[in-house]
Design a protein around this motif. Sequence first.
Motif, PDB file in Angstrom:
ATOM      1  N   GLN A  26       0.832  -1.207   0.000  1.00 53.40           N
ATOM      2  CA  GLN A  26       0.000   0.000   0.000  1.00 53.40           C
ATOM      3  C   GLN A  26       0.867   1.257   0.000  1.00 53.40           C
ATOM      4  O   GLN A  26       0.565   2.229  -0.692  1.00 53.40           O
ATOM      5  N   LEU A  27       1.932   1.220   0.774  1.00 53.55           N
ATOM      6  CA  LEU A  27       2.847   2.349   0.844  1.00 53.55           C
ATOM      7  C   LEU A  27       3.481   2.610  -0.527  1.00 53.55           C
ATOM      8  O   LEU A  27       3.536   3.750  -0.994  1.00 53.55           O
ATOM      9  N   LEU A  28       3.948   1.558  -1.179  1.00 53.08           N
ATOM     10  CA  LEU A  28       4.551   1.729  -2.502  1.00 53.08           C
ATOM     11  C   LEU A  28       3.524   2.223  -3.523  1.00 53.08           C
ATOM     12  O   LEU A  28       3.846   3.058  -4.363  1.00 53.08           O
ATOM     13  N   ALA A  29       2.316   1.702  -3.444  1.00 55.69           N
ATOM     14  CA  ALA A  29       1.274   2.165  -4.364  1.00 55.69           C
ATOM     15  C   ALA A  29       1.004   3.648  -4.167  1.00 55.69           C
ATOM     16  O   ALA A  29       0.862   4.400  -5.135  1.00 55.69           O
ATOM     17  N   ARG A  30       0.946   4.082  -2.945  1.00 52.05           N
ATOM     18  CA  ARG A  30       0.645   5.489  -2.641  1.00 52.05           C
ATOM     19  C   ARG A  30       1.774   6.427  -3.062  1.00 52.05           C
ATOM     20  O   ARG A  30       1.538   7.494  -3.598  1.00 52.05           O
ATOM     21  N   LYS A  71      -3.383   9.566 -11.688  1.00 56.53           N
ATOM     22  CA  LYS A  71      -4.225   8.493 -12.243  1.00 56.53           C
ATOM     23  C   LYS A  71      -3.577   7.131 -11.980  1.00 56.53           C
ATOM     24  O   LYS A  71      -4.246   6.174 -11.578  1.00 56.53           O
ATOM     25  N   CYS A  72      -2.287   7.049 -12.174  1.00 59.04           N
ATOM     26  CA  CYS A  72      -1.551   5.809 -11.916  1.00 59.04           C
ATOM     27  C   CYS A  72      -1.625   5.444 -10.442  1.00 59.04           C
ATOM     28  O   CYS A  72      -1.883   4.286 -10.093  1.00 59.04           O
ATOM     29  N   ARG A  73      -1.394   6.421  -9.577  1.00 64.24           N
ATOM     30  CA  ARG A  73      -1.436   6.175  -8.129  1.00 64.24           C
ATOM     31  C   ARG A  73      -2.803   5.641  -7.707  1.00 64.24           C
ATOM     32  O   ARG A  73      -2.909   4.635  -7.001  1.00 64.24           O
ATOM     33  N   LEU A  80      -4.902  -2.803  -5.605  1.00 65.04           N
ATOM     34  CA  LEU A  80      -4.520  -3.478  -4.360  1.00 65.04           C
ATOM     35  C   LEU A  80      -5.718  -3.679  -3.442  1.00 65.04           C
ATOM     36  O   LEU A  80      -5.853  -4.730  -2.814  1.00 65.04           O
ATOM     37  N   GLU A  81      -6.590  -2.677  -3.352  1.00 63.71           N
ATOM     38  CA  GLU A  81      -7.796  -2.796  -2.523  1.00 63.71           C
ATOM     39  C   GLU A  81      -8.700  -3.910  -3.012  1.00 63.71           C
ATOM     40  O   GLU A  81      -9.448  -4.501  -2.239  1.00 63.71           O
ATOM     41  N   GLY A 100      -7.589  -6.728  -4.261  1.00 66.50           N
ATOM     42  CA  GLY A 100      -6.918  -8.009  -4.148  1.00 66.50           C
ATOM     43  C   GLY A 100      -5.802  -8.286  -5.133  1.00 66.50           C
ATOM     44  O   GLY A 100      -5.278  -9.399  -5.176  1.00 66.50           O
ATOM     45  N   ALA A 101      -5.403  -7.313  -5.922  1.00 68.57           N
ATOM     46  CA  ALA A 101      -4.321  -7.533  -6.882  1.00 68.57           C
ATOM     47  C   ALA A 101      -2.997  -7.731  -6.159  1.00 68.57           C
ATOM     48  O   ALA A 101      -2.808  -7.286  -5.028  1.00 68.57           O
ATOM     49  N   ASN A 102      -2.081  -8.400  -6.825  1.00 66.86           N
ATOM     50  CA  ASN A 102      -0.745  -8.653  -6.302  1.00 66.86           C
ATOM     51  C   ASN A 102       0.182  -7.538  -6.788  1.00 66.86           C
ATOM     52  O   ASN A 102       0.275  -7.284  -7.988  1.00 66.86           O
ATOM     53  N   LEU A 103       0.857  -6.882  -5.865  1.00 65.32           N
ATOM     54  CA  LEU A 103       1.735  -5.770  -6.209  1.00 65.32           C
ATOM     55  C   LEU A 103       2.784  -6.170  -7.240  1.00 65.32           C
ATOM     56  O   LEU A 103       3.052  -5.426  -8.183  1.00 65.32           O
ATOM     57  N   ILE A 104       3.366  -7.330  -7.083  1.00 65.45           N
ATOM     58  CA  ILE A 104       4.427  -7.773  -7.997  1.00 65.45           C
ATOM     59  C   ILE A 104       3.888  -7.868  -9.421  1.00 65.45           C
ATOM     60  O   ILE A 104       4.543  -7.448 -10.371  1.00 65.45           O
ATOM     61  N   LYS A 105       2.695  -8.383  -9.567  1.00 66.23           N
ATOM     62  CA  LYS A 105       2.106  -8.506 -10.909  1.00 66.23           C
ATOM     63  C   LYS A 105       1.755  -7.144 -11.512  1.00 66.23           C
ATOM     64  O   LYS A 105       1.682  -7.007 -12.727  1.00 66.23           O
ATOM     65  N   LEU A 106       1.545  -6.131 -10.673  1.00 67.67           N
ATOM     66  CA  LEU A 106       1.233  -4.799 -11.168  1.00 67.67           C
ATOM     67  C   LEU A 106       2.469  -4.069 -11.693  1.00 67.67           C
ATOM     68  O   LEU A 106       2.343  -3.150 -12.491  1.00 67.67           O
ATOM     69  N   CYS A 107       3.645  -4.464 -11.239  1.00 65.23           N
ATOM     70  CA  CYS A 107       4.860  -3.752 -11.604  1.00 65.23           C
ATOM     71  C   CYS A 107       5.323  -4.120 -12.998  1.00 65.23           C
ATOM     72  O   CYS A 107       5.365  -5.297 -13.365  1.00 65.23           O
ATOM     73  N   LYS A 108       5.682  -3.088 -13.759  1.00 65.13           N
ATOM     74  CA  LYS A 108       6.213  -3.286 -15.091  1.00 65.13           C
ATOM     75  C   LYS A 108       7.607  -3.872 -14.956  1.00 65.13           C
ATOM     76  O   LYS A 108       8.393  -3.426 -14.122  1.00 65.13           O
ATOM     77  N   LYS A 109       7.920  -4.860 -15.782  1.00 67.96           N
ATOM     78  CA  LYS A 109       9.257  -5.457 -15.750  1.00 67.96           C
ATOM     79  C   LYS A 109      10.154  -4.713 -16.718  1.00 67.96           C
ATOM     80  O   LYS A 109       9.788  -4.488 -17.872  1.00 67.96           O
ATOM     81  N   THR A 110      11.315  -4.280 -16.214  1.00 66.57           N
ATOM     82  CA  THR A 110      12.320  -3.654 -17.060  1.00 66.57           C
ATOM     83  C   THR A 110      13.665  -4.280 -16.748  1.00 66.57           C
ATOM     84  O   THR A 110      13.823  -4.982 -15.753  1.00 66.57           O
ATOM     85  N   ALA A 111      14.620  -3.976 -17.599  1.00 70.76           N
ATOM     86  CA  ALA A 111      15.976  -4.547 -17.434  1.00 70.76           C
ATOM     87  C   ALA A 111      16.633  -4.059 -16.177  1.00 70.76           C
ATOM     88  O   ALA A 111      16.349  -3.075 -15.616  1.00 70.76           O
TER      89      ALA A 111
END
Length: 178
Positions: free
Chosen positions: A5-9, A155-157, A164-165, A167-178
């Motif tokens: 939640q902290l990272l999302a905010r 909007k992203c925040r 997350l509210e 039930g999504a998984n934070l890891i799956k929400l994060c874009k993967k980059t190199a």
Amino acid sequence: MTFPQLLARYAAPTLAGMKCASLVSLKPLNGHIDEWIPLLEEKGLRFFHLKTERSIRLVLVYREEMLSKALSTQEAKSILRPLGYDEEMKTALEHLRTRFLSVPCPHEIGLFLGYPANDVIGFIENNGSNFKLSGLWKVYGDEESALRLFARYEKCRKAYISFLENGANLIKLCKKTA
């Protein structure tokens, strides 16, 4: 507030790959942070400890390639060189940490957070006054561009918080980059 939640905010645009870095204050009660960091690093996120004050850690959450690109512009270099920064990103981060020992919040942090260089220069030259607009940062240059960026980041925040509210998984929400 949990760590996700902290990272999302406070870091959603960085998690989404829209922004090179975000500052996050971590308290001991934010959850099992050490369990999350390796999973987030797999998504290309990095965590750099800047300072600790009264058991609260100030951490720069960043995307290495994006931050390196932001710091390598001529405008950024012209601001950072006189302050003793090296062009190599890892030593620049170490120098930023050192600057936090003598300055409560070094003004050049804006460059590390992806703020426009002309806004960072304006902030430094005006000592935080005489700005055109105040939002996620103080704007001294292009107000329209800043307003669009503020809206995109907000909007992203809100989307990350909502996911997350629900039930999504934070890891799956994060874009993967190199």
